[in-house]
Design a protein around this motif. Structure first.
Motif, mmCIF file in Angstrom:
data_model
loop_
_atom_site.group_PDB
_atom_site.id
_atom_site.type_symbol
_atom_site.label_atom_id
_atom_site.label_comp_id
_atom_site.label_asym_id
_atom_site.label_seq_id
_atom_site.Cartn_x
_atom_site.Cartn_y
_atom_site.Cartn_z
ATOM 1 N N ILE A 162 0.853 -1.024 -0.022
ATOM 2 C CA ILE A 162 -0.022 0.081 0.025
ATOM 3 C C ILE A 162 0.944 1.250 -0.014
ATOM 4 N N PRO A 163 0.886 2.124 -1.106
ATOM 5 C CA PRO A 163 1.421 3.252 -1.038
ATOM 6 C C PRO A 163 0.653 4.420 -0.075
ATOM 7 N N MET A 164 1.386 5.219 0.907
ATOM 8 C CA MET A 164 0.850 5.985 1.592
ATOM 9 C C MET A 164 1.544 7.393 1.690
ATOM 10 N N GLY A 165 0.899 8.350 1.913
ATOM 11 C CA GLY A 165 1.363 9.799 1.870
ATOM 12 C C GLY A 165 2.202 9.612 3.567
ATOM 13 N N TYR A 166 3.389 10.491 3.417
ATOM 14 C CA TYR A 166 4.391 10.480 4.556
ATOM 15 C C TYR A 166 4.573 11.836 4.794
ATOM 16 N N ALA A 167 4.348 12.400 6.204
ATOM 17 C CA ALA A 167 4.923 13.618 6.824
ATOM 18 C C ALA A 167 5.462 13.350 7.906
ATOM 19 N N PHE A 171 10.099 19.837 16.407
ATOM 20 C CA PHE A 171 10.273 21.230 16.688
ATOM 21 C C PHE A 171 11.522 21.105 17.624
ATOM 22 N N ASP A 172 12.823 21.821 17.438
ATOM 23 C CA ASP A 172 13.760 21.703 18.363
ATOM 24 C C ASP A 172 13.656 22.989 19.423
ATOM 25 N N LEU A 173 13.830 22.861 20.555
ATOM 26 C CA LEU A 173 14.421 23.853 21.609
ATOM 27 C C LEU A 173 15.921 24.219 21.652
ATOM 28 N N PRO A 174 16.209 25.330 20.883
ATOM 29 C CA PRO A 174 17.553 25.471 20.889
ATOM 30 C C PRO A 174 18.361 25.236 22.137
ATOM 31 N N PHE A 175 19.708 24.772 22.113
ATOM 32 C CA PHE A 175 20.582 24.469 23.048
ATOM 33 C C PHE A 175 20.226 23.771 24.292
ATOM 34 N N THR A 176 19.322 23.142 24.272
ATOM 35 C CA THR A 176 18.687 21.916 25.114
ATOM 36 C C THR A 176 18.728 20.538 24.805
ATOM 37 N N GLY A 177 18.927 20.105 23.662
ATOM 38 C CA GLY A 177 18.835 18.899 23.157
ATOM 39 C C GLY A 177 17.229 18.220 23.177
ATOM 40 N N LEU A 178 16.547 19.058 23.580
ATOM 41 C CA LEU A 178 14.880 18.647 23.672
ATOM 42 C C LEU A 178 14.326 19.038 22.360
ATOM 43 N N SER A 179 13.394 18.124 22.141
ATOM 44 C CA SER A 179 12.414 18.527 20.904
ATOM 45 C C SER A 179 11.049 17.789 21.199
ATOM 46 N N VAL A 180 10.020 18.096 20.209
ATOM 47 C CA VAL A 180 8.723 17.296 20.129
ATOM 48 C C VAL A 180 8.386 17.126 18.738
ATOM 49 N N GLY A 181 7.772 16.143 18.366
ATOM 50 C CA GLY A 181 7.575 15.768 17.134
ATOM 51 C C GLY A 181 6.574 14.983 16.641
ATOM 52 N N GLY A 182 6.311 14.604 15.214
ATOM 53 C CA GLY A 182 5.174 13.544 15.015
ATOM 54 C C GLY A 182 5.481 12.844 13.698
ATOM 55 N N GLU A 183 4.712 11.968 13.303
ATOM 56 C CA GLU A 183 4.942 11.403 12.150
ATOM 57 C C GLU A 183 3.533 10.878 11.643
ATOM 58 N N LEU A 184 3.244 10.788 10.406
ATOM 59 C CA LEU A 184 2.158 10.208 9.680
ATOM 60 C C LEU A 184 2.321 9.626 8.619
ATOM 61 N N ASN A 185 1.818 8.324 8.461
ATOM 62 C CA ASN A 185 1.619 7.780 7.192
ATOM 63 C C ASN A 185 0.008 7.351 7.066
ATOM 64 N N ALA A 186 -0.360 7.795 5.963
ATOM 65 C CA ALA A 186 -1.907 7.651 5.735
ATOM 66 C C ALA A 186 -2.304 7.300 4.239
ATOM 67 N N ILE A 187 -3.364 6.720 4.030
ATOM 68 C CA ILE A 187 -4.047 6.672 2.954
ATOM 69 C C ILE A 187 -5.411 6.084 2.920
ATOM 70 N N GLY A 188 -6.332 6.495 2.157
ATOM 71 C CA GLY A 188 -7.680 5.992 2.301
ATOM 72 C C GLY A 188 -8.523 6.156 0.899
#
Length: 243
Positions: A162-167, A171-188
């Motif tokens: 199944i081919p799926m769109g990927y995104a 978002f990095d917090l500068p000089f902290t080593g911390l970040s938050v993020g997300g990934e999505l694979n989807a098709i319908g």
């Protein structure tokens, strides 16, 4: 149906903006996913509830990712991901399923494996990171239900590429080593759909990346007389190296 998935997925890849990394990058990670499964399996006109009838519990999960990024213009970056889930349970059917009658005590096993090949481009690459592309997912799932102490058994199988769109965004917090993020694979399309969503927090020190997050896979797919309409979700922890 699979031809329609291919057509839609190919259009998503062609529509992706062209961008590339500044340097060569390689990374790999493994994770432990504490997942639970809910939903239904169908064969013909028969339906069973995976949570209430089969009482499926996780036996083992395997999750591993490898990616390669490069500065070559026009060529996409490459990401490979393996997800393998094995769950078993013991329950009692509330309705008949295949040759097994309602009220029969059963043992069951669900094996689900996904192998993803993702081609993607870096659209943004600073404290805000954004990747867009296309995933080709080799999805293989088998649900086996057997009557306890009897000879009756039923097997429900879904097998598709199944081919799926990927995104993916981070978002990095500068000089902290911390970040938050997300990934999505989807098709319908046409009543079938597959979604794979991840949200996480990350801490990076030197080459080491540690993640804590939540992942949900939703599969609603019909393959001949067999159909799975299931959700697999739960928290995960991950450790990886990025070079």
């Amino acid at each position: 149906m699979r031809k329609l998935f291919v057509a839609v997925g190919g259009s998503l890849l062609l529509a992706s903006p062209l961008a590339n990394a500044d340097i060569v990058g390689v990374g790999a990670s493994v994770s432990y996913w504490d997942s639970e499964t809910s939903g239904q399996a169908m064969t013909g006109n028969d339906v069973t509830d995976l949570e209430n009838d089969l009482n499926l519990d996780s036996d083992s999960n395997t999750n591993a990712t490898l990616y390669f990024e490069h500065p070559v213009p026009l060529l996409p970056n490459v990401r490979l991901n393996l997800t393998s889930i094995d769950q078993s349970g013991r329950g009692e059917l509330s309705t008949g399923y295949g040759p097994i009658s309602a009220g029969t005590p059963v043992v069951s096993d669900l094996e689900l494996q996904q192998i993803d090949l993702t081609l993607y481009y870096e659209v943004l690459d600073n404290w805000v990171n954004l990747d867009l592309g296309l995933t080709a997912r080799d999805l293989s799932s088998e649900l086996t239900i057997k009557s306890v102490g009897g000879l009756n058994a039923s097997k429900t199988e879904v097998d598709a590429v199944i081919p799926m769109g990927y995104a993916a965004a981070r978002f990095d917090l500068p000089f902290t080593g911390l970040s938050v993020g997300g990934e999505l694979n989807a098709i319908g399309y046409g009543g079938d759909s597959v979604y794979d969503v991840t949200a996480y927090g990350q801490y990076e020190i030197s080459l080491l990346q540690l993640q804590l997050g939540y992942r949900q896979i939703s599969v609603d797919y019909e393959d001949g007389d067999d159909q799975l309409d299931i959700d697999i979700d739960g928290p995960f922890v991950s450790a990886g190296l990025a070079f």
